[in-house]
Design an enzyme around this catalytic site. Structure first.
Site, PDB file in Angstrom:
ATOM      1  N   ASP A   9       0.873  -1.183   0.000  1.00 40.23           N
ATOM      2  CA  ASP A   9       0.000   0.000   0.000  1.00 40.23           C
ATOM      3  C   ASP A   9       0.912   1.236   0.000  1.00 40.23           C
ATOM      4  O   ASP A   9       0.859   2.085   0.871  1.00 40.23           O
ATOM      5  CB  ASP A   9      -0.969  -0.002   1.199  1.00 40.23           C
ATOM      6  CG  ASP A   9      -0.268   0.042   2.552  1.00 40.23           C
ATOM      7  OD1 ASP A   9      -0.868   0.585   3.499  1.00 40.23           O
ATOM      8  OD2 ASP A   9       0.878  -0.439   2.672  1.00 40.23           O
ATOM      9  N   ASP A  14       6.826   0.896   2.336  1.00 44.44           N
ATOM     10  CA  ASP A  14       6.568  -0.057   1.247  1.00 44.44           C
ATOM     11  C   ASP A  14       7.577   0.161   0.120  1.00 44.44           C
ATOM     12  O   ASP A  14       8.129  -0.786  -0.435  1.00 44.44           O
ATOM     13  CB  ASP A  14       5.168   0.146   0.672  1.00 44.44           C
ATOM     14  CG  ASP A  14       4.060   0.036   1.695  1.00 44.44           C
ATOM     15  OD1 ASP A  14       3.947   0.960   2.531  1.00 44.44           O
ATOM     16  OD2 ASP A  14       3.346  -0.967   1.684  1.00 44.44           O
ATOM     17  N   VAL A 124       2.505  -6.404   2.925  1.00 50.51           N
ATOM     18  CA  VAL A 124       2.938  -5.258   3.743  1.00 50.51           C
ATOM     19  C   VAL A 124       1.903  -4.129   3.762  1.00 50.51           C
ATOM     20  O   VAL A 124       2.239  -2.967   4.042  1.00 50.51           O
ATOM     21  CB  VAL A 124       4.319  -4.737   3.295  1.00 50.51           C
ATOM     22  CG1 VAL A 124       5.402  -5.773   3.571  1.00 50.51           C
ATOM     23  CG2 VAL A 124       4.318  -4.335   1.822  1.00 50.51           C
ATOM     24  N   HIS A 240       9.243  -1.091   8.941  1.00 49.38           N
ATOM     25  CA  HIS A 240       8.255  -2.169   9.099  1.00 49.38           C
ATOM     26  C   HIS A 240       8.246  -3.098   7.869  1.00 49.38           C
ATOM     27  O   HIS A 240       8.445  -4.302   7.986  1.00 49.38           O
ATOM     28  CB  HIS A 240       6.851  -1.580   9.268  1.00 49.38           C
ATOM     29  CG  HIS A 240       6.724  -0.574  10.354  1.00 49.38           C
ATOM     30  ND1 HIS A 240       6.794  -0.883  11.693  1.00 49.38           N
ATOM     31  CD2 HIS A 240       6.505   0.773  10.300  1.00 49.38           C
ATOM     32  CE1 HIS A 240       6.635   0.217  12.418  1.00 49.38           C
ATOM     33  NE2 HIS A 240       6.448   1.231  11.604  1.00 49.38           N
ATOM     34  N   ASP A 241       7.999  -2.522   6.698  1.00 47.90           N
ATOM     35  CA  ASP A 241       7.843  -3.340   5.482  1.00 47.90           C
ATOM     36  C   ASP A 241       9.169  -3.915   4.994  1.00 47.90           C
ATOM     37  O   ASP A 241       9.219  -5.105   4.621  1.00 47.90           O
ATOM     38  CB  ASP A 241       7.173  -2.500   4.386  1.00 47.90           C
ATOM     39  CG  ASP A 241       5.767  -2.078   4.786  1.00 47.90           C
ATOM     40  OD1 ASP A 241       5.193  -1.199   4.133  1.00 47.90           O
ATOM     41  OD2 ASP A 241       5.239  -2.633   5.775  1.00 47.90           O
TER      42      ASP A 241
HETATM   43  O1  RIB Z   1       2.048  -0.226  10.818  1.00 50.35           O
HETATM   44  C1  RIB Z   1       2.984  -0.120   9.777  1.00 50.35           C
HETATM   45  C2  RIB Z   1       2.383  -0.557   8.477  1.00 50.35           C
HETATM   46  O2  RIB Z   1       1.288   0.288   8.130  1.00 50.35           O
HETATM   47  C3  RIB Z   1       3.368  -0.433   7.298  1.00 50.35           C
HETATM   48  O3  RIB Z   1       3.066  -1.418   6.356  1.00 50.35           O
HETATM   49  C4  RIB Z   1       3.075   0.930   6.750  1.00 50.35           C
HETATM   50  O4  RIB Z   1       3.405   1.036   5.359  1.00 50.35           O
HETATM   51  C5  RIB Z   1       1.587   0.997   6.919  1.00 50.35           C
HETATM   52  O5  RIB Z   1       0.981   0.324   5.818  1.00 50.35           O
HETATM   53 CA    CA Z   2       2.678  -0.782   4.049  1.00 52.41          CA
END
Ligand code: RIB
Ligand code: CA
Length: 313
Positions: A9, A14, A124, A240-241
């Protein structure tokens, strides 16, 4: 090479995950599927195409448009984190070619059927595309090798990033997540418990100087780093991703155990919570491999070294 589909997304992290996956040369990326999440679906598609064109201007990796809204709930965007455009204002002037015509959930089904037992899905964003795919083709749970999901939090209760109990990807479509967690798919959850430790600082970004990614990474993460500074008093931005991709490239980066995990879809203050039954109080079959710890220094080194491979190109 591991056959994968990235479901994104796009969003800033990402974008970094896409670059890590593409530059790692260890993943055979069959395609990238876009889902409504951080920003509206058409912006996700455009941003994903831009990032892939930054990687290689030949549009070799196809992009498929997916769900424009969650399964049941209303849309919930993260403009405050990723900016109105979803990339923190980076790559504004880049033109993009058209995406593929096939609907993203249908592409997931087609590739899972074609590559039975070999396909890993790297999710993701919110799980809407996968929920729609598994609803249409329940045999996905037999065909798909593994689903690695960025989402949730299991041990660090109260440290969510959207509600105290809830992480964005799950919160943005908790009904979809619940469908996926109960689908029989082999799921690994890369949750905030480990992704918040995967912190990219400005100093480490400076090490990308001389690569074609330096400007993009520095500019796109500015808003992200600023938000972390203001909201969490933390210096840097959580990858995160990218860590979710990293776990597929090198599974030894994380320590895991498998438990029964369910998703709260009715809670007034806990909607989107991923509830992990560590003590097996419910007596249910374990369904999710959760991540308990991460070698975050080794991961950040992997991220920087992989993107530097493009030095001076
Ligand atoms: O909480 C982090 C996630 O939420 C990540 O994938 C960020 O891109 C959002 O989509
Ligand atoms: Ca994401």
């Amino acid at each position: 090479m591991e056959k994968v589909i990235l479901d994104v997304d796009t969003g800033i992290d990402d974008a970094l995950a896409i670059l890590l996956a593409a530059e790692s040369k260890q993943l055979d990326i069959l395609g990238v599927t876009a889902v409504n999440g951080n920003v509206p679906i058409d912006t996700v598609v455009t941003n994903t195409k831009k990032v892939l064109q930054l990687f290689d201007n030949m549009n070799t990796i196809p992009v498929y448009k997916g769900a424009h809204q969650p399964i049941l709930r209303s849309t919930h965007y993260a403009f405050h984190v990723h900016g109105e455009d979803g990339l923190g204002g980076a790559l504004q002037d880049m033109e993009v070619a058209k995406n593929e015509d096939m609907y993203a959930p249908d592409f997931i089904i087609e590739q899972a059927r074609k590559h039975k037992g070999e396909l890993t899905l790297i999710m993701v964003g919110p799980l809407t595309n996968l929920a729609l795919a598994v609803q249409k083709e329940p045999r996905l749970s037999d065909w798909v090798k593994k689903v690695v999901v960025m989402g949730g939090l299991v041990s660090e209760g109260g440290k969510g990033n959207t509600l105290p109990t809830s992480e964005f990807n799950i919160y943005a479509d908790a009904e979809a997540a619940k469908m996926v967690f109960h689908s029989g798919l082999r799921i690994q959850l890369v949750s905030l418990d480990v992704t918040l430790k995967a912190f990219l600082t400005k100093e480490r970004i400076e090490q990308l100087k001389g690569t074609k990614y330096y400007e993009f990474v520095m500019q796109s993460t500015e808003i992200y780093r600023e938000m972390a500074r203001k909201k969490f008093d933390l210096e840097g931005c959580a990858l995160h991703d990218p860590l979710t991709v990293g776990v597929v490239i090198d599974p030894t980066l994380v320590e895991t155990e498998t438990y029964y995990v369910d998703v709260e879809t009715k809670g007034e203050i806990s909607y989107g919570q991923t509830v992990c039954d560590f003590r097996n109080l419910l007596g249910k079959e374990p369904n999710v491999e959760i991540c308990l710890d991460v070698d975050h220094k080794r991961f950040i080194d992997l991220f920087i070294e992989t993107l530097r491979v493009n030095e001076n190109k």
